[in-house]
Design an enzyme around this catalytic site. Sequence first.
Site, PDB file in Angstrom:
ATOM      1  N   HIS A  17       0.877  -1.180   0.000  1.00  8.81           N
ATOM      2  CA  HIS A  17       0.000   0.000   0.000  1.00  8.81           C
ATOM      3  C   HIS A  17       0.906   1.220   0.000  1.00  8.81           C
ATOM      4  O   HIS A  17       1.670   1.419   0.944  1.00  8.81           O
ATOM      5  CB  HIS A  17      -0.887   0.006   1.241  1.00  8.81           C
ATOM      6  CG  HIS A  17      -1.717  -1.239   1.383  1.00  8.81           C
ATOM      7  ND1 HIS A  17      -3.011  -1.312   0.917  1.00  8.81           N
ATOM      8  CD2 HIS A  17      -1.427  -2.462   1.897  1.00  8.81           C
ATOM      9  CE1 HIS A  17      -3.488  -2.530   1.161  1.00  8.81           C
ATOM     10  NE2 HIS A  17      -2.549  -3.243   1.755  1.00  8.81           N
ATOM     11  N   HIS A 195      -7.859  -8.544  -0.637  1.00 11.29           N
ATOM     12  CA  HIS A 195      -7.446  -9.039   0.672  1.00 11.29           C
ATOM     13  C   HIS A 195      -8.495 -10.052   1.126  1.00 11.29           C
ATOM     14  O   HIS A 195      -9.695  -9.782   1.023  1.00 11.29           O
ATOM     15  CB  HIS A 195      -7.401  -7.912   1.700  1.00 11.29           C
ATOM     16  CG  HIS A 195      -6.230  -6.981   1.566  1.00 11.29           C
ATOM     17  ND1 HIS A 195      -5.901  -6.360   0.403  1.00 11.29           N
ATOM     18  CD2 HIS A 195      -5.302  -6.581   2.487  1.00 11.29           C
ATOM     19  CE1 HIS A 195      -4.826  -5.609   0.600  1.00 11.29           C
ATOM     20  NE2 HIS A 195      -4.440  -5.726   1.859  1.00 11.29           N
ATOM     21  N   GLU A 198      -7.109 -12.468   6.054  1.00  9.07           N
ATOM     22  CA  GLU A 198      -6.111 -11.800   6.899  1.00  9.07           C
ATOM     23  C   GLU A 198      -6.614 -11.893   8.344  1.00  9.07           C
ATOM     24  O   GLU A 198      -6.030 -12.610   9.157  1.00  9.07           O
ATOM     25  CB  GLU A 198      -5.933 -10.338   6.476  1.00  9.07           C
ATOM     26  CG  GLU A 198      -4.904  -9.572   7.329  1.00  9.07           C
ATOM     27  CD  GLU A 198      -4.850  -8.072   7.010  1.00  9.07           C
ATOM     28  OE1 GLU A 198      -5.805  -7.528   6.428  1.00  9.07           O
ATOM     29  OE2 GLU A 198      -3.834  -7.437   7.374  1.00  9.07           O
ATOM     30  N   ASP A 277       2.712  -2.635   4.536  1.00  9.03           N
ATOM     31  CA  ASP A 277       2.824  -1.220   4.923  1.00  9.03           C
ATOM     32  C   ASP A 277       4.173  -1.033   5.628  1.00  9.03           C
ATOM     33  O   ASP A 277       4.226  -0.978   6.866  1.00  9.03           O
ATOM     34  CB  ASP A 277       1.672  -0.851   5.875  1.00  9.03           C
ATOM     35  CG  ASP A 277       0.313  -1.050   5.227  1.00  9.03           C
ATOM     36  OD1 ASP A 277      -0.060  -0.227   4.371  1.00  9.03           O
ATOM     37  OD2 ASP A 277      -0.365  -2.046   5.561  1.00  9.03           O
TER      38      ASP A 277
HETATM   39  N1  ADE Z   1      -4.740  -1.283   4.149  1.00 13.01           N
HETATM   40  C1  ADE Z   1      -3.444  -1.105   4.382  1.00 13.01           C
HETATM   41  N2  ADE Z   1      -2.912  -2.169   4.971  1.00 13.01           N
HETATM   42  C2  ADE Z   1      -3.903  -3.079   5.099  1.00 13.01           C
HETATM   43  C3  ADE Z   1      -3.994  -4.396   5.622  1.00 13.01           C
HETATM   44  N3  ADE Z   1      -2.939  -5.029   6.145  1.00 13.01           N
HETATM   45  N4  ADE Z   1      -5.184  -5.009   5.589  1.00 13.01           N
HETATM   46  C4  ADE Z   1      -6.252  -4.394   5.089  1.00 13.01           C
HETATM   47  N5  ADE Z   1      -6.228  -3.174   4.584  1.00 13.01           N
HETATM   48  C5  ADE Z   1      -5.062  -2.514   4.589  1.00 13.01           C
HETATM   49 ZN    ZN Z   2      -2.549  -5.132   2.594  1.00 17.81          ZN
END
Ligand code: ADE
Ligand code: ZN
Length: 334
Positions: A17, A195, A198, A277
């Site tokens: 991101h 995604h 997670e 990130d």
């Molecule tokens: N936006 C930025 N990082 C993220 C993550 N790990 N999971 C979901 N949305 C995100």
């Molecule tokens: Zn992500």
Amino acid sequence: MTNDWLAGLPKAELHLHIEGTLTPEQQFELAERNDITLPYDNAESLRAAYEFEDLSAFLALYYQGMDVLITRDDFYDLAMAYFERAAADGVRHADISFDPQAHRARGVTLDTCFDGLLTAMRDASARLDVSSALIMSFMRDRDADEAAEVLEDAAPWYGEIAAIGLDSAEVGNPPEKFAAVFARAAELGIPRVAHAGEEGGPEYVTGALDVLNVCRIDHGVRAMEDPELVARLRESRMPLTVCPLSNVYLKGVARLEDHNLPAMIAEGLNVNINSDDPAYFGGGMVNNFAACVAAFDWDEAMCRMIAANGVRDAFMPADRREAVLAEIEAYMGA
Ligand code: ADE
Ligand code: ZN
């Protein structure tokens, strides 16, 4: 194995991101440039606030952090600073995603985002020999209608978008909510990633496959809870963009040693690793590889396999892909 060796290994980053590359130092720099007062004294005290109980706690700070991104130059500088760090980490190609809704909600236009990011991508290719592709992500905790509107408004840039994605708070926002906008992207010939798995369970992964027709799953770690799904992912060679340090920082696992990445590899799943990130989760690709080497006792051959997996599944032209795969082989042979 040294970090220098890991930095020399040619790699692709598929799950990144761009707003998550904003370091505390750059946040202060952009705040000053845009005459914004941050609720922290300095970069050190901002960094000290980076203690996340879960994904939502992180997202609150993450969306607050990006308030300093206002102009085309802000987006350009953000992306270029990432590309410079990525190049030093041996990243030869990056699929970078951005969250247009988070910017439009603050009055920043699509044109500003695309102009800054696409110009940085072109310059990174020319100056750093790092190629890239752009993923436009939708925020799953906002209305599906808003996502549909963004997709229509992005029409002038369809030729520049490698894929659409789906991110933000997963639990309670299942893939099915975005069936229509993903179907529309399919109609437009735009590839799809999302995604899934997670924080959400394996049913989010199944939904992303069945309803969103994605060609990659971002994270996917909780797919391991469903053996039938694991078999399906293995047989389809579905790419899973795993983010090891991210999962530790967001408390998906207590320690990297507890991560199911080795089990995913043992199951024959098509995994690659990524930084998600990097400004928030302990750094970039070299740090993620080095953490896996330390936690799982990976050897050079394993690092090569994981790096090649990423290159094979990145949104890159075939000739570039073949060239980077050849670079990996040359590096291993050297
Ligand atoms: N936006 C930025 N990082 C993220 C993550 N790990 N999971 C979901 N949305 C995100
Ligand atoms: Zn992500």
